[in-house]
Design an enzyme around this catalytic site. Sequence first.
Site, PDB file in Angstrom:
ATOM      1  N   ARG A 102       0.882  -1.173   0.000  1.00 59.25           N
ATOM      2  CA  ARG A 102       0.000   0.000   0.000  1.00 59.25           C
ATOM      3  C   ARG A 102       0.916   1.219   0.000  1.00 59.25           C
ATOM      4  NH1 ARG A 102      -5.278   1.668   3.515  1.00 59.25           N
ATOM      5  NH2 ARG A 102      -6.095   0.079   2.107  1.00 59.25           N
ATOM      6  N   HIS A 129      -7.704   0.731  -6.346  1.00 62.55           N
ATOM      7  CA  HIS A 129      -7.875  -0.095  -5.144  1.00 62.55           C
ATOM      8  C   HIS A 129      -8.656  -1.352  -5.544  1.00 62.55           C
ATOM      9  CE1 HIS A 129      -7.945  -1.245  -1.100  1.00 62.55           C
ATOM     10  NE2 HIS A 129      -8.767  -0.356  -0.569  1.00 62.55           N
ATOM     11  N   GLN A 132     -10.567  -3.798  -2.987  1.00 59.40           N
ATOM     12  CA  GLN A 132     -11.824  -3.286  -2.443  1.00 59.40           C
ATOM     13  C   GLN A 132     -12.991  -3.603  -3.356  1.00 59.40           C
ATOM     14  OE1 GLN A 132     -12.507  -1.525   0.583  1.00 59.40           O
ATOM     15  NE2 GLN A 132     -14.549  -2.106  -0.113  1.00 59.40           N
ATOM     16  N   ASP A 220     -17.384   7.576  -0.972  1.00 59.58           N
ATOM     17  CA  ASP A 220     -16.126   7.415  -0.244  1.00 59.58           C
ATOM     18  C   ASP A 220     -15.867   8.714   0.505  1.00 59.58           C
ATOM     19  OD1 ASP A 220     -13.744   6.412   0.686  1.00 59.58           O
ATOM     20  OD2 ASP A 220     -12.766   6.279  -1.269  1.00 59.58           O
ATOM     21  N   CYS A 259     -16.416   2.092   1.379  1.00 61.71           N
ATOM     22  CA  CYS A 259     -15.255   1.253   1.697  1.00 61.71           C
ATOM     23  C   CYS A 259     -14.729   1.481   3.111  1.00 61.71           C
ATOM     24  CB  CYS A 259     -14.151   1.453   0.671  1.00 61.71           C
ATOM     25  SG  CYS A 259     -13.458   3.121   0.622  1.00 61.71           S
ATOM     26  N   ARG A 287     -14.050  -8.221   2.646  1.00 64.17           N
ATOM     27  CA  ARG A 287     -12.640  -8.034   2.307  1.00 64.17           C
ATOM     28  C   ARG A 287     -11.848  -9.302   2.648  1.00 64.17           C
ATOM     29  NH1 ARG A 287     -10.361  -3.015   1.903  1.00 64.17           N
ATOM     30  NH2 ARG A 287      -8.609  -4.245   1.079  1.00 64.17           N
TER      31      ARG A 287
END
Length: 302
Positions: A102, A129, A132, A220, A259, A287
């Site tokens: 990340r 991402h 996700q 988001d 998310c 996830r």
Amino acid sequence: MKHFLDLAAIDAKTLRHILDNAAKLKAERAAGQLPALLATKKLAMIFEKNSTRTRVSFEVAMIELGGQALCFNGNDLQLGRGETVADTAKVLSRYVDAILLRCHSHEKLMELAENAQIPVINGLTEFSHPCQIMADILTFEEHCGPIKGKKIAWIGDGNNVAQSWIQASALFGCHLSIGCPPQLNPLPEVVEWARKHGGKIDIMESPQEAARNADCVITDTWVSMGDPDADAQIKLLAPYQVNAALMKLAAPGAIFLHCLPAHRGEEVTAEVIDGPQSKVFDEAENRLHAQKAILLWCLGVI
């Protein structure tokens, strides 16, 4: 080499295979079955940015699959003190079986993958991402059935998660409607790629029009990690809050996804995120199951 860097780099059949396995692994876990499919395998996780769901889900995934995860922040390794990305990739390839990164720079992720002799997984960059979105689609299909042909509304910043959704729209055959300030539109080359590969994507300034008749509404946080001008961003996105009035424009039975982490009273009201249409905690749980399936695919197990 099976890297998981971006959805656009993987064909639709393979992505569906990974999702089907995620659903299977979730059912097996609920039945108390935790096969040690990654016994002796080790995952190095490097986080230059903070993480809750990505870190914990991948670490638990490795434990439950019989393997081990080693977690480092950006300053734990020589990578944070001048060692080249290429050298780090070559060294870690001698120790572990896969790397999760990340980081801010997507170019750093790509450089790591180019020099590693083991699979590399994108744990989030400024560009995308993908992990996700796999959990998001798993969640959507659990509650709303197959995603093909369904309308997904993205409300707010055309950020990294939105760009992965744009890629997914082409690969999974859903209609993506983006309500976004023009200043924060997703990258045109991402939209162009998706449309070229059959994606149905509409980008508009009105959040209401984007949400109209949608089967799922997604947003988001308005301020991502590292954004330099948070106040200006919040002011620009204020009209894009997902609230009860916006959700009423969506299709009957529509769900809400986010998310996380969420900021109640900013991008979404408490009434929506804590209400019956919200599936954000199913999404967060998924996830884990999606990550397991990604790891097993990268490592050639299933």
